[in-house]
Structures are given as C-alpha cells and as structure tokens.
Design a protein around this motif. Structure first.
Motif, PDB file in Angstrom:
ATOM      1  N   SER A 254       0.850  -1.192   0.000  1.00 26.94           N
ATOM      2  CA  SER A 254       0.000   0.000   0.000  1.00 26.94           C
ATOM      3  C   SER A 254       0.885   1.242   0.000  1.00 26.94           C
ATOM      4  CB  SER A 254      -0.907   0.006   1.232  1.00 26.94           C
ATOM      5  OG  SER A 254      -1.819  -1.068   1.146  1.00 26.94           O
ATOM      6  N   VAL A 256       1.047   5.745  -0.795  1.00 27.72           N
ATOM      7  CA  VAL A 256       0.240   6.961  -0.833  1.00 27.72           C
ATOM      8  C   VAL A 256       0.530   7.730  -2.127  1.00 27.72           C
ATOM      9  CG1 VAL A 256       1.955   8.274   0.536  1.00 27.72           C
ATOM     10  CG2 VAL A 256      -0.415   9.062   0.406  1.00 27.72           C
ATOM     11  N   GLY A 298       6.338   6.706  -2.692  1.00 24.40           N
ATOM     12  CA  GLY A 298       7.372   5.696  -2.909  1.00 24.40           C
ATOM     13  C   GLY A 298       7.716   4.822  -1.721  1.00 24.40           C
ATOM     14  N   TYR A 299       6.999   4.973  -0.602  1.00 25.19           N
ATOM     15  CA  TYR A 299       7.232   4.092   0.555  1.00 25.19           C
ATOM     16  C   TYR A 299       5.874   3.613   1.041  1.00 25.19           C
ATOM     17  CZ  TYR A 299       6.341   8.787   2.216  1.00 25.19           C
ATOM     18  OH  TYR A 299       5.797  10.043   2.369  1.00 25.19           O
ATOM     19  N   ASN A 300       5.857   2.456   1.725  1.00 25.20           N
ATOM     20  CA  ASN A 300       4.582   1.939   2.231  1.00 25.20           C
ATOM     21  C   ASN A 300       3.897   2.975   3.112  1.00 25.20           C
ATOM     22  OD1 ASN A 300       5.958  -0.431   1.320  1.00 25.20           O
ATOM     23  ND2 ASN A 300       4.507  -1.629   2.528  1.00 25.20           N
ATOM     24  N   SER A 301       2.587   3.116   2.938  1.00 30.96           N
ATOM     25  CA  SER A 301       1.852   4.079   3.749  1.00 30.96           C
ATOM     26  C   SER A 301       0.369   3.754   3.766  1.00 30.96           C
ATOM     27  CB  SER A 301       2.053   5.494   3.197  1.00 30.96           C
ATOM     28  OG  SER A 301       1.269   6.418   3.931  1.00 30.96           O
ATOM     29  N   TYR A 302      -0.238   3.948   4.930  1.00 34.95           N
ATOM     30  CA  TYR A 302      -1.700   3.906   5.055  1.00 34.95           C
ATOM     31  C   TYR A 302      -2.205   5.270   5.552  1.00 34.95           C
ATOM     32  CZ  TYR A 302      -2.046  -1.206   4.578  1.00 34.95           C
ATOM     33  OH  TYR A 302      -2.023  -2.503   4.119  1.00 34.95           O
ATOM     34  N   ALA A 303      -1.407   6.327   5.352  1.00 29.06           N
ATOM     35  CA  ALA A 303      -1.681   7.578   6.059  1.00 29.06           C
ATOM     36  C   ALA A 303      -2.630   8.532   5.336  1.00 29.06           C
ATOM     37  CB  ALA A 303      -0.374   8.296   6.356  1.00 29.06           C
ATOM     38  N   ARG A 305      -1.982  10.820   3.455  1.00 28.60           N
ATOM     39  CA  ARG A 305      -1.340  12.115   3.245  1.00 28.60           C
ATOM     40  C   ARG A 305       0.131  11.844   2.956  1.00 28.60           C
ATOM     41  NH1 ARG A 305       1.368  12.666   7.946  1.00 28.60           N
ATOM     42  NH2 ARG A 305       0.450  11.594   9.703  1.00 28.60           N
ATOM     43  N   ASN A 307       4.241  13.543   1.680  1.00 27.54           N
ATOM     44  CA  ASN A 307       5.271  14.466   2.138  1.00 27.54           C
ATOM     45  C   ASN A 307       5.612  15.496   1.066  1.00 27.54           C
ATOM     46  OD1 ASN A 307       6.304  13.976   4.917  1.00 27.54           O
ATOM     47  ND2 ASN A 307       6.365  11.874   4.174  1.00 27.54           N
ATOM     48  N   PRO A 309       8.504  16.505  -0.502  1.00 27.04           N
ATOM     49  CA  PRO A 309       9.347  16.321  -1.692  1.00 27.04           C
ATOM     50  C   PRO A 309       8.558  15.979  -2.954  1.00 27.04           C
ATOM     51  CG  PRO A 309      10.390  15.324   0.209  1.00 27.04           C
ATOM     52  CD  PRO A 309       9.028  15.766   0.663  1.00 27.04           C
ATOM     53  N   ASN A 414       6.885   0.312  -5.965  1.00 25.34           N
ATOM     54  CA  ASN A 414       6.957   1.778  -5.980  1.00 25.34           C
ATOM     55  C   ASN A 414       7.485   2.331  -7.297  1.00 25.34           C
ATOM     56  OD1 ASN A 414       9.579   0.985  -5.586  1.00 25.34           O
ATOM     57  ND2 ASN A 414      10.021   2.419  -3.935  1.00 25.34           N
TER      58      ASN A 414
ATOM     59  N   GLN B  14      14.909  12.097   1.427  1.00 30.66           N
ATOM     60  CA  GLN B  14      15.165  12.249  -0.010  1.00 30.66           C
ATOM     61  C   GLN B  14      16.542  11.732  -0.419  1.00 30.66           C
ATOM     62  OE1 GLN B  14      12.135  12.540  -1.220  1.00 30.66           O
ATOM     63  NE2 GLN B  14      13.016  13.786  -2.832  1.00 30.66           N
ATOM     64  N   TYR B  18      14.070   3.577  -1.595  1.00 33.14           N
ATOM     65  CA  TYR B  18      13.284   2.651  -0.799  1.00 33.14           C
ATOM     66  C   TYR B  18      13.181   1.318  -1.512  1.00 33.14           C
ATOM     67  CZ  TYR B  18       9.183   0.866   1.696  1.00 33.14           C
ATOM     68  OH  TYR B  18       8.318   0.113   2.433  1.00 33.14           O
ATOM     69  N   ASN B  48       2.392  -6.430   4.262  1.00 33.46           N
ATOM     70  CA  ASN B  48       1.771  -5.123   4.036  1.00 33.46           C
ATOM     71  C   ASN B  48       0.806  -4.713   5.147  1.00 33.46           C
ATOM     72  OD1 ASN B  48       1.207  -2.777   2.614  1.00 33.46           O
ATOM     73  ND2 ASN B  48      -0.406  -3.720   1.398  1.00 33.46           N
ATOM     74  N   GLU B  55      11.405  -1.913   7.225  1.00 26.03           N
ATOM     75  CA  GLU B  55      11.642  -1.777   5.791  1.00 26.03           C
ATOM     76  C   GLU B  55      13.076  -1.370   5.500  1.00 26.03           C
ATOM     77  OE1 GLU B  55       8.360   0.812   5.531  1.00 26.03           O
ATOM     78  OE2 GLU B  55       9.505   2.601   6.030  1.00 26.03           O
ATOM     79  N   ARG B  71       9.029   1.844  10.979  1.00 29.14           N
ATOM     80  CA  ARG B  71       8.271   3.071  10.780  1.00 29.14           C
ATOM     81  C   ARG B  71       6.795   2.749  10.959  1.00 29.14           C
ATOM     82  NH1 ARG B  71       6.490   5.761   6.012  1.00 29.14           N
ATOM     83  NH2 ARG B  71       6.881   3.774   4.986  1.00 29.14           N
ATOM     84  N   ILE B  73       3.559   3.113   9.544  1.00 28.43           N
ATOM     85  CA  ILE B  73       3.139   3.591   8.228  1.00 28.43           C
ATOM     86  C   ILE B  73       1.720   4.153   8.240  1.00 28.43           C
ATOM     87  CG2 ILE B  73       4.763   2.118   7.013  1.00 28.43           C
ATOM     88  CD1 ILE B  73       2.517   0.285   6.278  1.00 28.43           C
ATOM     89  N   THR B  74       1.090   4.134   9.401  1.00 27.12           N
ATOM     90  CA  THR B  74      -0.199   4.812   9.517  1.00 27.12           C
ATOM     91  C   THR B  74      -0.007   6.279   9.897  1.00 27.12           C
ATOM     92  OG1 THR B  74      -1.062   2.682  10.257  1.00 27.12           O
ATOM     93  CG2 THR B  74      -2.524   4.561  10.495  1.00 27.12           C
ATOM     94  N   HIS B  76       3.494   7.702   9.725  1.00 23.74           N
ATOM     95  CA  HIS B  76       4.806   8.068   9.184  1.00 23.74           C
ATOM     96  C   HIS B  76       5.851   8.334  10.274  1.00 23.74           C
ATOM     97  CE1 HIS B  76       2.892   9.445   5.094  1.00 23.74           C
ATOM     98  NE2 HIS B  76       2.885   8.140   5.250  1.00 23.74           N
TER      99      HIS B  76
END
Lengths: 416, 95
Positions: A254, A256, A298-303, A305, A307, A309, A414, B14, B18, B48, B55, B71, B73-74, B76
């Motif tokens: 997953s 974002v 480009g990184y796993n996220s469930y947020a 929202r 960043n 960059p 990604n 940056q 990843y 996942n 990671e 991390r 991931i919910t 960040h």
C-alpha cells in the motif's frame, strides 16, 4: 424517481419539496446471496451489474464509512483506454465504452466529458514508443492518433515547446478519453443499485470472515454477523488488511499518492495533458480548478497524506511543461492509499476460499476502470468464470510468471 | 521525513531510495528442494500491515549503507533505525 429536465422544472415551480433521498438506508438483513465489501466506485458498480446484467437478487454492499469516502473521492477523475498490453487494453476499452453510455444507463449526470488525453513525447525514442503504443491500441480497436509538434501546438499552444531539456516533439492523443465527476459516479451507481434492490449499508466495517471447511459463510461486522453465499472484496488500498482476515498474503504494497487542485481559473486546458519527461498530468475541472498529480511518494503508507518532496517534484513537472501554472495558487492537496501490485496491473479473481472473490491491485489507475471492474467482477461472481477482457487479471499470474507489466520494471511496486 | 541514521544522525529521506519490507533480507536458499515456491513468496508476497513496518532504505546519496527502518506507516513516525548489516548478522546471515 427518474431525473429529467421536466422534473427539474416541476420541482422549481413547487419549491423543490419533491426530491427524496437517492438511495435507502436499510438495516442489514441476517444473510444475503452476495455481499460486496467496499462501497467505493468498484464495489457499487459490481453490485449494480450483478443486479442489472446478471439478474441476481439479495445483494448487499458493506462500507465502513460513507460511500465514496475512499479512493473514489480522492482521484484525478481521468478516464482513458490508452494501454499497451493485450492483458490490459481490451479491459480498459470495455470500461471506456461503458463510460460513454453511463449517464443514460444510470439516468444520472456523471459529467462525462470526452475532451481527449494528450501524452507528450520529448525525444525521438519516446515518439517511437508512443507510435508503438498507439498501434497496439488501434490493433485492439481503440482510437489513437500520433501528433507532430505543430499538431500539439494547435491543441495546446501554451506549452513550453522549446524547453532546453524537454523540448516537445509531439504527442499521442486519444480523443475519446476525458474526465468524469468522481462523486457522481459513486452516487449514480449507488442510486442505480438501490433501485434494483441492493442494500447499501454504510458505517458497517468488516472485522472478520467466518470460514469453515474452506468455504466462506459470512462476515463479522461492526453491525453484527452477516451471512453470505458469496463475498466479493473490492477495497483497494486496504486489500492486504481485509484479505489477511482470510489468511491470505497478497502480491502488493500500500502506497500513498497525492493529488492537487488549484484555485478556479477561466477555461484554459482543453483536455488531459501528461508530461512525458517527468510524471505530471493535469486537467481542468468544470469549476475551473486545475486538477493535477504525479508520482506516488514511494514508501509503504496507510496515512492518506504524503510528504513535501513529491509536492515539489510534481510542481517542478508542471512548471517545466507549462510555466504559466506558476501563477496559479494551490487550493488543496490530498493523499489516497493505493494497492500497488507487483506488476502494476489489477487482479480480479477467485481465491482458494470457496465463495470468496477478490478485486484489487488497481495501483493508481482505478478510477477509469470503475465500470469495467464492476462488470467483470459481477461476471466472475455470477458465473464463476472470468469475463473475457479480464481473463489475464488472475491472482496466480505471479506464481506462473504471466505478469502484465506495462512499464517493465518488475516486482518493485513503488516503480509502477 | 527525517531518518535518524545510526552513524550520521538525522538525514532527509530524499537522500535514500526505498526497497521494501525488511523480510527481503531473508533470501531463500536457491538450492533447496522447494526453492521455486519460496522464491515466489520472497519475490511477490508481502504482509503489508498497517502500523509498524520494518523496511529497507538505501542511503544512496550518503554513505551508501542499507538501513532497516521501523516506521509506523499509519502515521509516518519513525520508531527505530538499525544498520541492515547488524540485522542480517543477528539473523545468522554469513557476510
């Protein structure tokens, strides 16, 4: 209630007191023949076509929040069928044809606007790649047209043609592509499904699956147990979480994806334009806002929202393509959670659990697929065999090495 | 995001690329009888999960070390950062 011009005039003359809710708010029954998990565009379209095309009854759609509150409300509203590979292109063209008849089919104004999509190329090599893609589309019976520089200039004179690093060499156009009003698609399918007797149950989160002897019997939910003959899961973004309830691990991560909208401007951009040297795509909504986006973070996220960059990267793409965009102020930024599959293509298939079916892995291309996904998933649920155009979208294609990898980057989600 | 590098202190995310789930450290034995099945699992299937996720990040524009970043991931939020080398050695990898 059928919507029509006559109806609007009558309501205008009688103080708009005759409009009712567009769908019911039913109490869940103890059991259904078909339960669709996920009240987004794909889930509601599935329920609609199950009832309409396949004549099935006793159908429910379960949604943990309100319908359309996930990715159906977070996309950039683009519809198109300009894919390269045979595993994808016929499916997206089926979807495109369903878009073209959707408003009549649903008696609902989904604001479908076929203003075309223009994919720009910036090098001779890229022009060759687009010629190949255009030819692949035409072999599948889809409209595609390669424009030279003057052709692009006639369509979009405001682009930066002589950018030192990314001069515009031409573009591939699909004139039947365009945009649709994302919320109206959800509401139109919800209303259509409801009128065919589908129960749309909101604020009902699935918390577990009752599976005995390799067969699904129903779902544990925050509104009690709901029995089901067949369960179809269409929860893209959260597929791994939901399918884990059935003990499955999926070929996806997953991620974002952010999208952006500017303040309202006068009509400026004629259709959808994509930058070929970076990742940037833009269209203009009927309200005048420029709707645009780019890469996933480009990184796993469930947020839901992202960043800064990526915000910078997307805006740099926009500035390189059409410097005038720098004068527009940004109104909103949001993020949605994508099922990034291992080959960048979706999955519509049965699972090893009898009666449990899966639809997901749409990466960041799910919106345009909404009608086709609904029709093909309904076909699979109703007949236990894949719809012809979705036959390649199998769950076991990773094990068997039959990937549908449009970008050719392999099992690195990604990068898709 | 700032990644607190165990050797270099806080670095801008940056500077990193990843790769994915830290389970990728545990590459299967290519000579095992069930190698095909295990490589399918290794190459394609991911847990996942929401919440804490371990990671692999590569400090490409820095000291070129691989890190295991834990991390949430919910949210960040970065919970813990280790050198991937240390993690791999602790898991019995040879070199």
């Amino acid at each position: 209630m059928r919507y029509s011009g006559f109806r609007i005039i009558r309501e205008a003359l009688t103080g708009h007191r005759g409009w009712g809710p567009a769908w019911r708010d039913p109490v869940p029954q103890a059991a259904y023949d078909y339960v669709i998990v996920g009240g987004g565009g794909h889930g509601l379209a599935t329920a609609y076509y199950l009832a309409k095309t396949y004549g099935k009854a006793r159908i429910a759609v379960l949604e943990k929040g309100w319908i359309g509150s996930g990715n159906a409300g977070r996309n950039t509203t683009i519809i198109r069928s300009n894919y390269l590979l045979d595993g994808n292109e016929p499916f997206y063209e089926l979807s495109m044809q369903l878009w073209e008849g959707l408003e009549q089919e649903l008696n609902y104004n989904a604001m479908i606007s076929q203003r075309g999509i223009l994919n720009l190329c910036h090098s001779d090599g890229q022009r060759d790649a687009y010629r190949r893609r255009g030819n692949a589309m035409r072999l599948n019976g889809v409209d595609a047209e390669l424009l030279d520089r003057d052709g692009v200039r006639a369509m979009a004179p405001f682009l930066d043609f002589d950018n030192a690093r990314f001069p515009i060499k031409g573009g591939l156009v699909q004139r039947r592509a365009g945009t649709a009003r994302h919320d109206a698609v959800v509401w139109g399918y919800a209303r259509g499904a409801d009128r065919l007797g589908v129960d749309i149950i909101q604020n009902c989160e699935v918390t577990g699956m009752r599976i005995e002897g390799g067969r699904i019997l129903g779902l544990e939910t925050t509104r009690g147990f709901i029995g089901a003959g067949k369960v179809g899961v269409a929860v893209a973004g959260n597929s791994s979480r939901v399918m884990a309830m059935a003990g499955m691990r999926l070929p996806m991560e997953s991620h974002v994806l952010q999208a952006f909208v500017s303040e309202g401007l006068k009509p400026l951009i004629p259709g959808v334009i994509t930058f070929g040297a970076g990742h940037f795509y833009v269209s203009q909504s009927d309200k005048g806002g420029l709707v645009f986006g780019g890469d996933i973070d480009g990184y796993n996220s469930y947020a839901q929202r992202g960043n800064l960059p990526v915000v910078e990267d997307v805006c740099e793409g926009g500035m390189a393509l059409m410097p005038m965009i720098g004068r527009a102020r940004l109104l909103r930024i949001w993020g949605g959670i994508m099922d990034m599959s291992m080959d960048g293509s979706p999955i519509i298939d049965r699972t090893d659990v009898d009666g449990l079916y899966f639809n997901g892995g749409w990466c960041y291309g799910g919106f345009k697929a909404t009608p086709g996904s609904g029709l093909c998933f309904a076909h699979l649920l109703a007949t236990d065999s894949p719809q012809a155009t979705a036959a390649a979208m199998r769950l076991d294609r990773f094990r068997r090495g039959l990937l549908i990898d449009e970008k050719g980057v392999g099992n690195q989600p990604n990068l898709h | 995001m700032l990644i607190p590098h165990p050797l270099l202190g806080p670095r801008d995310a940056q500077e990193f690329t990843y790769l994915g789930d830290a389970a990728l450290i545990d590459r299967p034995d290519g000579l095992a009888a069930d190698a095909a099945e295990r490589f399918f699992d290794y190459g394609y299937l991911r847990d996942n999960p929401p919440g804490e996720h371990r990671e692999l990040w590569f400090h490409e524009q820095g000291d070129r070390s691989w890190l295991v970043v834990t991390r949430n991931i919910t949210t960040h939020e970065i919970v813990r950062v280790e050198l991937a080398r240390d993690v791999a050695l602790a898991r019995g990898r040879g070199r």
